[in-house]
Design a protein around this motif. Structure first.
Motif: not given
Lengths: 136, 99
Positions: A50-63
């Motif tokens: 099973h997957l739980t997927i987050a749809c984001m809109d991030e220019y440069s995703a860091g930690v």
């Protein structure tokens, strides 16, 4: 699942709508459903997981950004940062791999979700070097 | 606006550097939000809490000024990777000696 909702994360419906299309037509996913506007649940046919997927809109995703997503949605095991204009850092990729979380941009998510260990998915360029972790 | 941004950042511990980017810092008359890149130097265990503190602080500032801030928070190592498409266009607003 196709309703235009709203969220406080600044994620445009066009981004969500694109992922609806990608996940809905993915040949290894079944039972795709959406909640909290930008979180998707899906089952994988081949692996039976099973997957739980987050749809984001991030220019440069860091930690820090990954931590923020996981703090808000602890069950997430796939983070989609958006199209090819967006990206994620090498440190974020390492952080995710260690926790068996997939982090993808653009079309990376399609082949990755066919693989058993999707968090380790890699794509090589013409010179045989990994393209993962590269910024936008 | 820059004065308020600087004052806000200077009041927060852990910020090693602050950069502006995007349409506001290019001097364009029309902009949707103000893009900031914040380099945070703290222990990994403190990063989430520090990020929350910084984001909350800029949400409050944005409400006072009537603008929205879009923050990209990076560690020093991440920033050194040069992960942004337009690194050369970043405008340095604040750097702290020793960080």
């Amino acid at each position: 699942m196709n309703d235009n909702g709203s969220n406080s994360w600044g994620i445009a419906f066009s981004r969500i709508s694109h992922l609806i299309s990608v996940l809905g037509s993915h040949r290894n996913l079944t039972g795709v459903r959406r909640h909290d506007d930008f979180i998707f649940e899906a089952d994988r046919t081949r692996q039976g997981d099973h997957l739980t997927i987050a749809c984001m809109d991030e220019y440069s995703a860091g930690v820090e950004f990954v931590m923020k997503v996981l703090d808000a949605f602890p069950s997430v095991n796939v983070i989609y940062v958006g199209g090819n204009w967006n990206g994620y850092t090498e440190e974020a990729l390492e952080f995710c791999k260690y926790r068996h979380i997939g982090i993808f941009r653009g079309a990376e998510i399609i082949p990755a979700l066919f693989t058993d260990d999707f968090w380790n998915y890699d794509k090589l360029d013409a010179d045989g070097n990994s393209t993962r972790g590269r910024g936008p | 606006m820059r004065t308020e941004i600087l004052r806000e950042a200077e009041g927060l511990e852990g910020i090693a550097a602050l950069y502006g980017m995007g349409s506001y810092f290019r001097g364009e008359a029309s902009y949707r939000d103000i893009d900031l890149v914040i380099v945070v130097d703290c222990a990994r265990a403190d990063l989430l809490a520090k990020g929350h503190e910084i984001r909350r602080s800029f949400v409050n500032l944005g409400e006072r000024l009537g603008v929205a801030f879009d923050l990209t928070i990076l560690t020093p190592r991440e920033f050194a990777e040069k992960p942004l498409r337009d690194m050369d266009a970043l405008e340095l607003l604040l750097t702290r000696p020793g960080n």
